[in-house]
Design a protein around this motif. Structure first.
Motif, PDB file in Angstrom:
ATOM      1  N   GLU A   7      -6.191  10.920  -7.797  1.00 53.95           N
ATOM      2  CA  GLU A   7      -5.821  11.282  -6.419  1.00 53.95           C
ATOM      3  C   GLU A   7      -4.377  10.685  -6.234  1.00 53.95           C
ATOM      4  O   GLU A   7      -3.405  11.213  -5.726  1.00 53.95           O
ATOM      5  CB  GLU A   7      -6.493  11.151  -5.225  1.00 53.95           C
ATOM      6  N   ASP A   8      -4.335   9.463  -6.447  1.00 47.53           N
ATOM      7  CA  ASP A   8      -2.863   8.463  -6.157  1.00 47.53           C
ATOM      8  C   ASP A   8      -2.338   7.567  -7.207  1.00 47.53           C
ATOM      9  O   ASP A   8      -1.331   6.858  -6.981  1.00 47.53           O
ATOM     10  CB  ASP A   8      -3.357   7.758  -4.921  1.00 47.53           C
ATOM     11  N   LYS A  53       4.742   6.625   0.744  1.00 53.62           N
ATOM     12  CA  LYS A  53       5.963   6.687  -0.320  1.00 53.62           C
ATOM     13  C   LYS A  53       5.656   7.498  -1.509  1.00 53.62           C
ATOM     14  O   LYS A  53       6.692   7.393  -2.261  1.00 53.62           O
ATOM     15  CB  LYS A  53       6.769   5.344  -0.296  1.00 53.62           C
ATOM     16  N   TRP A  54       4.325   7.478  -2.019  1.00 54.34           N
ATOM     17  CA  TRP A  54       4.110   7.886  -3.433  1.00 54.34           C
ATOM     18  C   TRP A  54       4.850   9.309  -3.839  1.00 54.34           C
ATOM     19  O   TRP A  54       4.830  10.102  -2.784  1.00 54.34           O
ATOM     20  CB  TRP A  54       2.570   7.854  -3.441  1.00 54.34           C
ATOM     21  N   ASN A  55       5.063   9.412  -4.900  1.00 50.18           N
ATOM     22  CA  ASN A  55       4.941  10.718  -5.629  1.00 50.18           C
ATOM     23  C   ASN A  55       4.421  10.629  -6.773  1.00 50.18           C
ATOM     24  O   ASN A  55       3.911   9.775  -7.386  1.00 50.18           O
ATOM     25  CB  ASN A  55       6.776  11.003  -5.631  1.00 50.18           C
ATOM     26  N   LYS A  56       4.285  11.804  -7.508  1.00 50.81           N
ATOM     27  CA  LYS A  56       3.192  12.059  -8.717  1.00 50.81           C
ATOM     28  C   LYS A  56       3.755  11.261  -9.922  1.00 50.81           C
ATOM     29  O   LYS A  56       3.049  11.232 -11.050  1.00 50.81           O
ATOM     30  CB  LYS A  56       3.268  13.396  -8.884  1.00 50.81           C
ATOM     31  N   TYR A  57       4.993  10.791 -10.024  1.00 55.72           N
ATOM     32  CA  TYR A  57       5.693  10.311 -11.121  1.00 55.72           C
ATOM     33  C   TYR A  57       5.196   8.638 -10.984  1.00 55.72           C
ATOM     34  O   TYR A  57       5.480   7.868 -11.976  1.00 55.72           O
ATOM     35  CB  TYR A  57       7.064  10.460 -11.358  1.00 55.72           C
ATOM     36  N   VAL A  58       4.691   8.112  -9.965  1.00 52.17           N
ATOM     37  CA  VAL A  58       4.211   6.913  -9.893  1.00 52.17           C
ATOM     38  C   VAL A  58       2.973   6.485 -10.250  1.00 52.17           C
ATOM     39  O   VAL A  58       1.910   7.088  -9.599  1.00 52.17           O
ATOM     40  CB  VAL A  58       4.470   6.685  -8.221  1.00 52.17           C
ATOM     41  N   PHE A  59       2.566   5.500 -11.211  1.00 49.38           N
ATOM     42  CA  PHE A  59       1.295   4.959 -11.516  1.00 49.38           C
ATOM     43  C   PHE A  59       1.462   3.646 -11.306  1.00 49.38           C
ATOM     44  O   PHE A  59       2.356   2.906 -11.723  1.00 49.38           O
ATOM     45  CB  PHE A  59       0.891   5.117 -12.981  1.00 49.38           C
ATOM     46  N   ASP A 115       1.013  -1.160   0.004  1.00 44.28           N
ATOM     47  CA  ASP A 115       0.038  -0.033  -0.047  1.00 44.28           C
ATOM     48  C   ASP A 115       0.856   1.205   0.260  1.00 44.28           C
ATOM     49  O   ASP A 115       0.571   2.460  -0.576  1.00 44.28           O
ATOM     50  CB  ASP A 115      -1.063  -0.191   1.192  1.00 44.28           C
ATOM     51  N   SER A 116       2.033   1.238   0.852  1.00 42.80           N
ATOM     52  CA  SER A 116       2.889   2.294   0.656  1.00 42.80           C
ATOM     53  C   SER A 116       3.426   2.891  -0.536  1.00 42.80           C
ATOM     54  O   SER A 116       3.641   4.056  -0.599  1.00 42.80           O
ATOM     55  CB  SER A 116       4.222   2.208   1.832  1.00 42.80           C
ATOM     56  N   ILE A 117       3.305   2.103  -1.495  1.00 43.56           N
ATOM     57  CA  ILE A 117       3.865   2.444  -2.761  1.00 43.56           C
ATOM     58  C   ILE A 117       2.946   3.669  -3.419  1.00 43.56           C
ATOM     59  O   ILE A 117       3.509   4.710  -4.088  1.00 43.56           O
ATOM     60  CB  ILE A 117       3.959   1.321  -3.790  1.00 43.56           C
ATOM     61  N   THR A 118       1.533   3.443  -3.266  1.00 51.03           N
ATOM     62  CA  THR A 118       0.795   4.491  -3.571  1.00 51.03           C
ATOM     63  C   THR A 118       0.237   5.142  -2.589  1.00 51.03           C
ATOM     64  O   THR A 118      -0.871   5.840  -2.402  1.00 51.03           O
ATOM     65  CB  THR A 118      -0.503   3.893  -4.643  1.00 51.03           C
ATOM     66  N   GLY A 119       0.946   5.014  -1.361  1.00 57.38           N
ATOM     67  CA  GLY A 119       0.452   5.493  -0.154  1.00 57.38           C
ATOM     68  C   GLY A 119       1.372   6.501   0.529  1.00 57.38           C
ATOM     69  O   GLY A 119       2.001   7.446  -0.289  1.00 57.38           O
ATOM     70  N   GLN A 164      -4.377   6.912   0.456  1.00 56.63           N
ATOM     71  CA  GLN A 164      -3.486   6.943   1.601  1.00 56.63           C
ATOM     72  C   GLN A 164      -2.227   7.599   1.263  1.00 56.63           C
ATOM     73  O   GLN A 164      -1.400   7.909   2.074  1.00 56.63           O
ATOM     74  CB  GLN A 164      -3.113   5.577   1.726  1.00 56.63           C
ATOM     75  N   ASN A 165      -2.260   8.498   0.222  1.00 57.16           N
ATOM     76  CA  ASN A 165      -0.957   9.320   0.010  1.00 57.16           C
ATOM     77  C   ASN A 165      -1.072  10.732   0.402  1.00 57.16           C
ATOM     78  O   ASN A 165      -2.334  11.038   0.807  1.00 57.16           O
ATOM     79  CB  ASN A 165      -0.764   9.416  -1.462  1.00 57.16           C
ATOM     80  N   LYS A 166      -0.245  11.444   0.480  1.00 60.28           N
ATOM     81  CA  LYS A 166      -0.208  12.867   1.102  1.00 60.28           C
ATOM     82  C   LYS A 166       0.239  13.616  -0.135  1.00 60.28           C
ATOM     83  O   LYS A 166       1.188  14.069  -0.536  1.00 60.28           O
ATOM     84  CB  LYS A 166       0.912  13.215   2.159  1.00 60.28           C
ATOM     85  N   ARG A 167      -0.773  13.959  -1.032  1.00 56.86           N
ATOM     86  CA  ARG A 167      -0.612  14.792  -2.259  1.00 56.86           C
ATOM     87  C   ARG A 167      -0.573  16.148  -1.784  1.00 56.86           C
ATOM     88  O   ARG A 167      -1.083  16.874  -1.189  1.00 56.86           O
ATOM     89  CB  ARG A 167      -1.715  14.617  -3.284  1.00 56.86           C
TER      90      ARG A 167
END
Length: 402
Positions: free
Chosen positions: A359-360, A144-150, A138-142, A399-402
């Motif tokens: 969003e994530d 630890k996510w950044n906008k370049y990650v899909f 979950d942390s990958i799109t949570g 779960q991310n913090k955009r």
């Protein structure tokens, strides 16, 4: 005066023509250069089989999406295959090398959640899109996510919420057995969050390299043997090892059932021990009915003499996402163009339609409630469809913090 003006006009015209010629040449060069996709995956290590399936699926997906040409907008699709060996530091270094030295336009990976988490900051540093497949933490799109990650792969919460359809019932007691790293920890955290009716009475976390599950099984028995009501051991495992051997301890004597998620075909050979077992799966080749899956199954059977597996569909989906996105951007691989094109984008896969949540950037997708059927002539337990669990039925938190 007229001569001076004429000379200036001719000079400006020559400059314009030169610039136009340069732009045309640059455009021609762009269309003639390769579209470079870096695929970071486990060609060796405990997730080697996952990596091979993803790689096969990625190539088949590009083949399907391009009508067999392996070209997009006049550019050859070139896949850089890189072995992360299941090691986070290796995966991080390989992705940096691909972006910095090998002009990779987009990356796909990785097999392991730990490796993928190490790669995320590299995508951000180089401002290039990383398609996550098949890592599920979950942390990958949570966090630890950044906008370049899909992510085209499902996340741990999607697994957990789907599993609840089968086993979250009043009066049910559940114990869990999972690997002690990002995949297992995130998966059980999501599983606990999704529980609404059943009670969680025990958790076991073991090293990913565990081969002897006796002690863990005994602890589960001690915690559950005297409980009243339905008792289920939920197993969440990936890669090497066979946690289903806990059944050798005679769980049925204590009324303890086994449940799990879907898995790749060799691992589901163990499911033959549990006819009627219920769970939820991300993919099984005989379940989805759509043109992409029909093509994939037929092509895979012809080429490899076996049906496509769990992660083959994932690699295929990653390719479909890339092609769909680049058609929207007219081949522009810059993140400044790709990110807005991909946010909210729907694309076809062997599982049907997926949509990247804005969003994530997590792909919203169907899951499948199954019940295991045993056929003596089939090497694995067959997950027969009970019903498709559509994205609209699953409350997957952002779960991310955009």
């Amino acid at each position: 005066m007229e001569t001076i003006i004429l000379k200036k006009s001719i000079g400006r015209l020559a400059t314009c023509l030169a610039l136009a010629g340069f732009q045309l040449a640059a455009t021609a060069a762009d269309t003639g250069t390769d579209l470079v996709i870096a695929h970071i995956y486990s060609r060796t290590g405990i997730m080697e089989s996952y990596g091979k399936q993803t790689q096969d699926g990625l190539r088949l997906g590009f083949e399907y999406a391009t009508g067999g040409t392996m070209k997009l907008g006049g550019r050859n699709i070139k896949i850089l295959e890189k072995d992360d060996q299941g090691k986070p530091d290796v995966g991080k270094r390989l992705l940096e090398q691909a972006f910095a030295d090998e002009q990779a336009n987009i990356a796909v990976g990785a097999s392991s959640s730990g490796v993928t988490l190490a790669m995320l900051p590299i995508a951000e540093e180089y401002k290039k899109v990383l398609i996550v497949e098949p890592a599920v933490a979950d942390s990958i799109t949570g966090e630890k996510w950044n906008k370049y990650v899909f992510r085209t792969g499902r996340n741990s919460t999607q697994d957990a919420v789907a599993a609840m359809v089968a086993i979250d019932q009043q009066g049910t007691h559940i114990a869990t057995l999972a690997q002690d790293y990002a995949f297992g920890r995130d998966g059980i955290k999501a599983f606990k969050s999704a529980l609404k009716k059943a009670s969680l009475v025990h958790e076991e976390y073991l090293p990913a390299t565990t081969s002897d599950f006796t002690a863990a099984g005994q602890r589960v028995i001690e915690k559950m043997k005297d409980l009243k009501g339905r008792k289920i051991l939920f197993i969440l495992w990936a890669g090497a090892g066979n946690p289903f051997r806990v059944a050798d301890l005679g769980l049925e004597r204590y009324g303890i059932e086994v449940s799990s998620t879907g898995n790749f075909l060799p691992a589901m050979a163990q499911y033959k021990r549990f006819p009627g077992m219920e769970g939820a799966t991300y993919y099984f080749y005989d379940i989805p009915k759509n043109p992409a899956n029909t093509w994939l199954v037929e092509k895979h059977l012809a080429r490899f003499k076996s049906p496509p597996d769990f992660f083959t569909a994932g690699g295929f989906s990653a390719a479909m996402a890339i092609v769909t996105a680049l058609k929207k951007t007219d081949g522009d691989t810059s993140a400044v163009k790709l990110i807005p094109a991909m946010e909210g984008m729907s694309f076809e896969t062997p599982k049907g339609t997926m949509t990247f949540r804005k969003e994530d950037h997590q792909a919203m997708q169907s899951m499948y409630h199954f019940k295991i059927k045993v056929d003596s002539e089939v090497a694995w337990g067959i997950p027969e469809l009970v019903r498709e669990i559509k994205p609209s039925e699953m409350d997957i938190p952002i779960q991310n913090k955009r």
